[in-house]
Design a protein around this motif. Structure first.
Motif, PDB file in Angstrom:
ATOM      1  N   PRO A  59       0.829  -1.196   0.000  1.00 38.51           N
ATOM      2  CA  PRO A  59       0.000   0.000   0.000  1.00 38.51           C
ATOM      3  C   PRO A  59       0.868   1.251   0.000  1.00 38.51           C
ATOM      4  N   VAL A  60       0.324   2.333  -0.517  1.00 37.07           N
ATOM      5  CA  VAL A  60       1.023   3.619  -0.478  1.00 37.07           C
ATOM      6  C   VAL A  60       1.089   4.059   0.983  1.00 37.07           C
ATOM      7  N   PRO A  61       2.284   4.437   1.459  1.00 38.43           N
ATOM      8  CA  PRO A  61       2.372   4.883   2.855  1.00 38.43           C
ATOM      9  C   PRO A  61       1.377   6.015   3.117  1.00 38.43           C
ATOM     10  N   ALA A  62       0.558   5.844   4.149  1.00 39.94           N
ATOM     11  CA  ALA A  62      -0.539   6.777   4.381  1.00 39.94           C
ATOM     12  C   ALA A  62      -0.248   7.821   5.452  1.00 39.94           C
ATOM     13  N   ASP A  63       0.693   7.557   6.332  1.00 38.29           N
ATOM     14  CA  ASP A  63       0.925   8.476   7.442  1.00 38.29           C
ATOM     15  C   ASP A  63       2.165   9.329   7.194  1.00 38.29           C
ATOM     16  N   PRO A  64       1.961  10.619   6.848  1.00 36.34           N
ATOM     17  CA  PRO A  64       3.115  11.472   6.562  1.00 36.34           C
ATOM     18  C   PRO A  64       4.085  11.605   7.732  1.00 36.34           C
ATOM     19  N   LEU A  65       3.597  11.481   8.954  1.00 33.93           N
ATOM     20  CA  LEU A  65       4.479  11.600  10.111  1.00 33.93           C
ATOM     21  C   LEU A  65       5.617  10.581  10.021  1.00 33.93           C
ATOM     22  N   PHE A  66       5.295   9.342   9.694  1.00 37.05           N
ATOM     23  CA  PHE A  66       6.320   8.303   9.646  1.00 37.05           C
ATOM     24  C   PHE A  66       7.292   8.513   8.500  1.00 37.05           C
ATOM     25  N   TRP A  67       6.800   8.844   7.290  1.00 32.54           N
ATOM     26  CA  TRP A  67       7.768   9.020   6.219  1.00 32.54           C
ATOM     27  C   TRP A  67       8.518  10.327   6.332  1.00 32.54           C
ATOM     28  N   HIS A  68       7.951  11.336   7.013  1.00 30.70           N
ATOM     29  CA  HIS A  68       8.725  12.563   7.254  1.00 30.70           C
ATOM     30  C   HIS A  68       9.869  12.290   8.225  1.00 30.70           C
ATOM     31  N   PHE A  69       9.577  11.546   9.293  1.00 31.79           N
ATOM     32  CA  PHE A  69      10.647  11.205  10.233  1.00 31.79           C
ATOM     33  C   PHE A  69      11.707  10.333   9.569  1.00 31.79           C
ATOM     34  N   GLY A  70      11.287   9.380   8.778  1.00 28.10           N
ATOM     35  CA  GLY A  70      12.247   8.559   8.034  1.00 28.10           C
ATOM     36  C   GLY A  70      13.093   9.406   7.099  1.00 28.10           C
ATOM     37  N   ALA A  71      12.452  10.360   6.426  1.00 27.43           N
ATOM     38  CA  ALA A  71      13.168  11.226   5.481  1.00 27.43           C
ATOM     39  C   ALA A  71      14.230  12.055   6.181  1.00 27.43           C
ATOM     40  N   VAL A  72      13.908  12.626   7.344  1.00 25.34           N
ATOM     41  CA  VAL A  72      14.905  13.458   8.010  1.00 25.34           C
ATOM     42  C   VAL A  72      16.065  12.620   8.534  1.00 25.34           C
ATOM     43  N   LEU A  73      15.804  11.364   8.898  1.00 26.83           N
ATOM     44  CA  LEU A  73      16.908  10.483   9.293  1.00 26.83           C
ATOM     45  C   LEU A  73      17.809  10.167   8.103  1.00 26.83           C
TER      46      LEU A  73
END
Length: 135
Positions: free
Chosen positions: A46-60
């Motif tokens: 599925p397309v990742p639905a929660d921006p909080l998780f992919w934003h945190f992953g992105a900043v890491l």
């Protein structure tokens, strides 16, 4: 090691760790500002639905990229970042391959994180080529 060999090794570090930084910066910015577009592009379901998780992953991912850029400028002073990079990239690969095996992602995503596997191996190889010398 003579000055000429140090120059070659320093050039190797600049190329390796600069390319790793660009890899991470590209992925991190894409995840930060375009994850839904990127997920659709590679057919991630599925397309990742929660921006909080992919934003945190992105900043890491971006933070690790900054570390690799620092290593590219001074690999001796920033040697511990190389070790952290090996661990970080190896854990990303482990988690991503496990998610693929469980059916949580698709092969294009696995292909992307295989770049992390290659960099982890290249980082380890670099450390073997450049052991710490006693003063």
């Amino acid at each position: 090691m003579d000055g000429a060999m140090n120059g070659v090794a320093d050039g190797h570090a600049r190329a390796l760790f600069s390319s790793a930084a660009l890899f991470n910066f590209s992925a991190g910015i894409t995840f930060l500002v375009g994850m839904p577009w990127f997920a659709a592009l590679i057919g991630m379901q599925p397309v990742p639905a929660d921006p909080l998780f992919w934003h945190f992953g992105a900043v890491l991912v971006l933070a690790f990229g900054w570390g690799y850029w620092r290593v590219s400028r001074d690999p001796v002073a920033n040697r511990p970042i190389i070790h952290m990079g090996i661990v970080g990239k190896s854990l990303v690969v482990l988690a991503g391959y496990m998610d693929w095996a469980l059916g949580n992602t698709n092969w294009p995503f696995v292909l992307l994180i295989s770049g992390d596997a290659i960099y982890a191996l290249l980082f380890a190889h670099y450390l073997r080529l450049r052991p710490v010398r006693a003063a």
